[in-house]
Design a protein around this motif. Sequence first.
Motif, PDB file in Angstrom:
ATOM      1  N   LEU A 270       0.879  -1.167   0.000  1.00  0.00           N
ATOM      2  CA  LEU A 270       0.000   0.000   0.000  1.00  0.00           C
ATOM      3  C   LEU A 270       0.916   1.216   0.000  1.00  0.00           C
ATOM      4  CD1 LEU A 270      -3.025   1.015   0.519  1.00  0.00           C
ATOM      5  CD2 LEU A 270      -2.379   1.071   2.933  1.00  0.00           C
ATOM      6  N   VAL A 271       0.689   2.181  -0.909  1.00  0.00           N
ATOM      7  CA  VAL A 271       1.618   3.310  -1.008  1.00  0.00           C
ATOM      8  C   VAL A 271       0.896   4.643  -0.827  1.00  0.00           C
ATOM      9  CG1 VAL A 271       3.076   2.006  -2.611  1.00  0.00           C
ATOM     10  CG2 VAL A 271       1.433   3.665  -3.516  1.00  0.00           C
ATOM     11  N   ASN A 272       1.667   5.630  -0.400  1.00  0.00           N
ATOM     12  CA  ASN A 272       1.185   7.004  -0.283  1.00  0.00           C
ATOM     13  C   ASN A 272       1.245   7.639  -1.672  1.00  0.00           C
ATOM     14  OD1 ASN A 272       0.792   9.741   0.206  1.00  0.00           O
ATOM     15  ND2 ASN A 272       1.987   9.736   2.099  1.00  0.00           N
ATOM     16  N   TYR A 273       0.102   7.924  -2.250  1.00  0.00           N
ATOM     17  CA  TYR A 273       0.047   8.453  -3.617  1.00  0.00           C
ATOM     18  C   TYR A 273       0.884   9.726  -3.763  1.00  0.00           C
ATOM     19  CZ  TYR A 273      -1.962  10.310  -7.952  1.00  0.00           C
ATOM     20  OH  TYR A 273      -2.129  10.820  -9.207  1.00  0.00           O
ATOM     21  N   GLU A 274       0.830  10.609  -2.773  1.00  0.00           N
ATOM     22  CA  GLU A 274       1.561  11.871  -2.836  1.00  0.00           C
ATOM     23  C   GLU A 274       3.070  11.672  -2.792  1.00  0.00           C
ATOM     24  OE1 GLU A 274       0.370  14.842  -3.419  1.00  0.00           O
ATOM     25  OE2 GLU A 274      -1.665  14.049  -3.566  1.00  0.00           O
ATOM     26  N   ALA A 275       3.516  10.509  -2.319  1.00  0.00           N
ATOM     27  CA  ALA A 275       4.958  10.250  -2.211  1.00  0.00           C
ATOM     28  C   ALA A 275       5.537   9.613  -3.473  1.00  0.00           C
ATOM     29  CB  ALA A 275       5.232   9.347  -1.008  1.00  0.00           C
ATOM     30  N   ILE A 276       4.684   9.270  -4.438  1.00  0.00           N
ATOM     31  CA  ILE A 276       5.175   8.632  -5.661  1.00  0.00           C
ATOM     32  C   ILE A 276       5.981   9.626  -6.484  1.00  0.00           C
ATOM     33  CG2 ILE A 276       4.518   7.547  -7.853  1.00  0.00           C
ATOM     34  CD1 ILE A 276       2.050   6.434  -6.479  1.00  0.00           C
ATOM     35  N   GLU A 277       7.225   9.254  -6.802  1.00  0.00           N
ATOM     36  CA  GLU A 277       8.096  10.105  -7.597  1.00  0.00           C
ATOM     37  C   GLU A 277       8.142   9.678  -9.058  1.00  0.00           C
ATOM     38  OE1 GLU A 277      11.718   9.531  -5.460  1.00  0.00           O
ATOM     39  OE2 GLU A 277      11.348  11.184  -4.083  1.00  0.00           O
ATOM     40  N   ALA A 278       8.026   8.388  -9.292  1.00  0.00           N
ATOM     41  CA  ALA A 278       8.088   7.873 -10.663  1.00  0.00           C
ATOM     42  C   ALA A 278       7.406   6.513 -10.709  1.00  0.00           C
ATOM     43  CB  ALA A 278       9.533   7.757 -11.138  1.00  0.00           C
ATOM     44  N   ILE A 279       6.938   6.151 -11.900  1.00  0.00           N
ATOM     45  CA  ILE A 279       6.304   4.858 -12.117  1.00  0.00           C
ATOM     46  C   ILE A 279       6.980   4.197 -13.308  1.00  0.00           C
ATOM     47  CG2 ILE A 279       4.170   3.634 -12.682  1.00  0.00           C
ATOM     48  CD1 ILE A 279       2.637   5.948 -11.405  1.00  0.00           C
ATOM     49  N   SER A 280       7.494   3.009 -13.104  1.00  0.00           N
ATOM     50  CA  SER A 280       8.111   2.245 -14.174  1.00  0.00           C
ATOM     51  C   SER A 280       7.220   1.067 -14.505  1.00  0.00           C
ATOM     52  CB  SER A 280       9.509   1.782 -13.750  1.00  0.00           C
ATOM     53  OG  SER A 280      10.158   1.127 -14.806  1.00  0.00           O
ATOM     54  N   GLU A 281       7.700   0.196 -15.370  1.00  0.00           N
ATOM     55  CA  GLU A 281       6.893  -0.940 -15.812  1.00  0.00           C
ATOM     56  C   GLU A 281       6.497  -1.842 -14.653  1.00  0.00           C
ATOM     57  OE1 GLU A 281       4.648  -3.285 -18.163  1.00  0.00           O
ATOM     58  OE2 GLU A 281       5.594  -1.387 -18.706  1.00  0.00           O
ATOM     59  N   GLY A 282       7.422  -2.048 -13.711  1.00  0.00           N
ATOM     60  CA  GLY A 282       7.113  -3.006 -12.660  1.00  0.00           C
ATOM     61  C   GLY A 282       7.163  -2.475 -11.249  1.00  0.00           C
ATOM     62  N   PHE A 283       7.378  -1.157 -11.083  1.00  0.00           N
ATOM     63  CA  PHE A 283       7.463  -0.637  -9.726  1.00  0.00           C
ATOM     64  C   PHE A 283       7.155   0.853  -9.674  1.00  0.00           C
ATOM     65  CE2 PHE A 283      11.697  -0.257 -11.559  1.00  0.00           C
ATOM     66  CZ  PHE A 283      12.030   1.060 -11.257  1.00  0.00           C
ATOM     67  N   VAL A 284       6.880   1.332  -8.459  1.00  0.00           N
ATOM     68  CA  VAL A 284       6.778   2.766  -8.208  1.00  0.00           C
ATOM     69  C   VAL A 284       7.981   3.166  -7.362  1.00  0.00           C
ATOM     70  CG1 VAL A 284       4.280   2.908  -8.376  1.00  0.00           C
ATOM     71  CG2 VAL A 284       5.322   2.423  -6.167  1.00  0.00           C
ATOM     72  N   LEU A 285       8.425   4.395  -7.528  1.00  0.00           N
ATOM     73  CA  LEU A 285       9.558   4.915  -6.780  1.00  0.00           C
ATOM     74  C   LEU A 285       9.055   5.932  -5.766  1.00  0.00           C
ATOM     75  CD1 LEU A 285      12.705   4.759  -6.714  1.00  0.00           C
ATOM     76  CD2 LEU A 285      12.697   6.830  -8.126  1.00  0.00           C
ATOM     77  N   LEU A 286       9.388   5.710  -4.481  1.00  0.00           N
ATOM     78  CA  LEU A 286       8.974   6.606  -3.403  1.00  0.00           C
ATOM     79  C   LEU A 286      10.197   6.955  -2.570  1.00  0.00           C
ATOM     80  CD1 LEU A 286       6.790   3.874  -3.307  1.00  0.00           C
ATOM     81  CD2 LEU A 286       5.422   5.736  -2.395  1.00  0.00           C
ATOM     82  N   ASN A 287      10.651   8.181  -2.671  1.00  0.00           N
ATOM     83  CA  ASN A 287      11.803   8.636  -1.896  1.00  0.00           C
ATOM     84  C   ASN A 287      12.993   7.691  -2.044  1.00  0.00           C
ATOM     85  OD1 ASN A 287      12.990  10.531  -0.122  1.00  0.00           O
ATOM     86  ND2 ASN A 287      12.611   9.192   1.642  1.00  0.00           N
ATOM     87  N   GLY A 288      13.212   7.225  -3.254  1.00  0.00           N
ATOM     88  CA  GLY A 288      14.327   6.335  -3.529  1.00  0.00           C
ATOM     89  C   GLY A 288      14.044   4.867  -3.294  1.00  0.00           C
ATOM     90  N   CYS A 289      12.861   4.538  -2.744  1.00  0.00           N
ATOM     91  CA  CYS A 289      12.497   3.135  -2.490  1.00  0.00           C
ATOM     92  C   CYS A 289      11.672   2.585  -3.649  1.00  0.00           C
ATOM     93  CB  CYS A 289      11.687   3.017  -1.202  1.00  0.00           C
ATOM     94  SG  CYS A 289      12.534   3.632   0.264  1.00  0.00           S
ATOM     95  N   LYS A 290      12.021   1.401  -4.122  1.00  0.00           N
ATOM     96  CA  LYS A 290      11.264   0.750  -5.183  1.00  0.00           C
ATOM     97  C   LYS A 290      10.216  -0.182  -4.578  1.00  0.00           C
ATOM     98  CE  LYS A 290      14.685   0.755  -8.923  1.00  0.00           C
ATOM     99  NZ  LYS A 290      15.472  -0.104  -9.839  1.00  0.00           N
ATOM    100  N   VAL A 291       8.973  -0.008  -4.996  1.00  0.00           N
ATOM    101  CA  VAL A 291       7.873  -0.856  -4.520  1.00  0.00           C
ATOM    102  C   VAL A 291       7.211  -1.495  -5.732  1.00  0.00           C
ATOM    103  CG1 VAL A 291       5.627  -0.883  -3.365  1.00  0.00           C
ATOM    104  CG2 VAL A 291       7.476   0.548  -2.469  1.00  0.00           C
ATOM    105  N   LEU A 292       7.036  -2.794  -5.676  1.00  0.00           N
ATOM    106  CA  LEU A 292       6.491  -3.534  -6.807  1.00  0.00           C
ATOM    107  C   LEU A 292       5.050  -3.139  -7.116  1.00  0.00           C
ATOM    108  CD1 LEU A 292       7.786  -7.150  -6.051  1.00  0.00           C
ATOM    109  CD2 LEU A 292       8.561  -5.647  -7.892  1.00  0.00           C
ATOM    110  N   ILE A 293       4.714  -3.141  -8.410  1.00  0.00           N
ATOM    111  CA  ILE A 293       3.332  -2.983  -8.856  1.00  0.00           C
ATOM    112  C   ILE A 293       2.838  -4.344  -9.312  1.00  0.00           C
ATOM    113  CG2 ILE A 293       1.752  -1.882 -10.479  1.00  0.00           C
ATOM    114  CD1 ILE A 293       3.762   0.358 -10.815  1.00  0.00           C
ATOM    115  N   GLY A 294       1.754  -4.813  -8.739  1.00  0.00           N
ATOM    116  CA  GLY A 294       1.162  -6.070  -9.175  1.00  0.00           C
ATOM    117  C   GLY A 294       0.447  -5.894 -10.503  1.00  0.00           C
ATOM    118  N   ARG A 295       0.506  -6.918 -11.329  1.00  0.00           N
ATOM    119  CA  ARG A 295      -0.095  -6.831 -12.657  1.00  0.00           C
ATOM    120  C   ARG A 295      -1.578  -6.468 -12.594  1.00  0.00           C
ATOM    121  NH1 ARG A 295       1.607  -9.195 -17.483  1.00  0.00           N
ATOM    122  NH2 ARG A 295       3.179 -10.372 -16.325  1.00  0.00           N
TER     123      ARG A 295
END
Length: 231
Positions: free
Chosen positions: A193-218
Amino acid sequence: MSKASILIVEDEALVADDIARMLTQEGYTVLDIADNAEDVLKILDKKVPDVILLDINIKGGQDGIELSSALKVPFIYLTSYYDQHTIERASKTKPAGYVLKPFTNKDLMVNIELALKKTSEVKVVHAESMKIFVRKDQELISISSDDILYVEAFDNYAYVYTSDQKYMVSHTLKSIQEKLEPFGFVRVHRSFLVNYEAIEAISEGFVLLNGCKVLIGRSYRRSLMNILSLL
């Protein structure tokens, strides 16, 4: 051009084929057909439909209502059951529609289009921050919901991450999601579960939050993309 992709979950093969033919004639893409919960989950690990047409009485150990808790896209019940008990169970799962068999082409199309419209209008609601307390050693530490970057599931517990701390809490991710959703948190994976306001970037398989990579489920990617404000 195809309007949207539909997954059909129906235990009667002839009925499923009729629905598939109807959808194809209306310009929709039939993503797949399944008759039990296990197969549905396998399909969703590889492909994500826009809408799921879900029969309540399906094969296997789970019925459609029980299966619905694992679905992350809009679903419409197709059923011949309209007794009070079934309706009460179904209503708690917040379906995008409830179509009684036998139904007409028009009944089905209207419900699908309403489900698609409702999905396209979903936006993140971000209320003011909330002060919450988490246990650290022998103390209860106060943190703001705004300071939380993401939450990770761990069995019946969860880890809450801020920019510089990690807290273990004795709650399931689902219960934490219910508390934090009004404050701008979105589910991006069965375990995150992520803080939407903290999302810095979205890649194919993850979101980036303050330098942390969090997986995005298909199965969560489409709902995440639906709430983004794109230029």
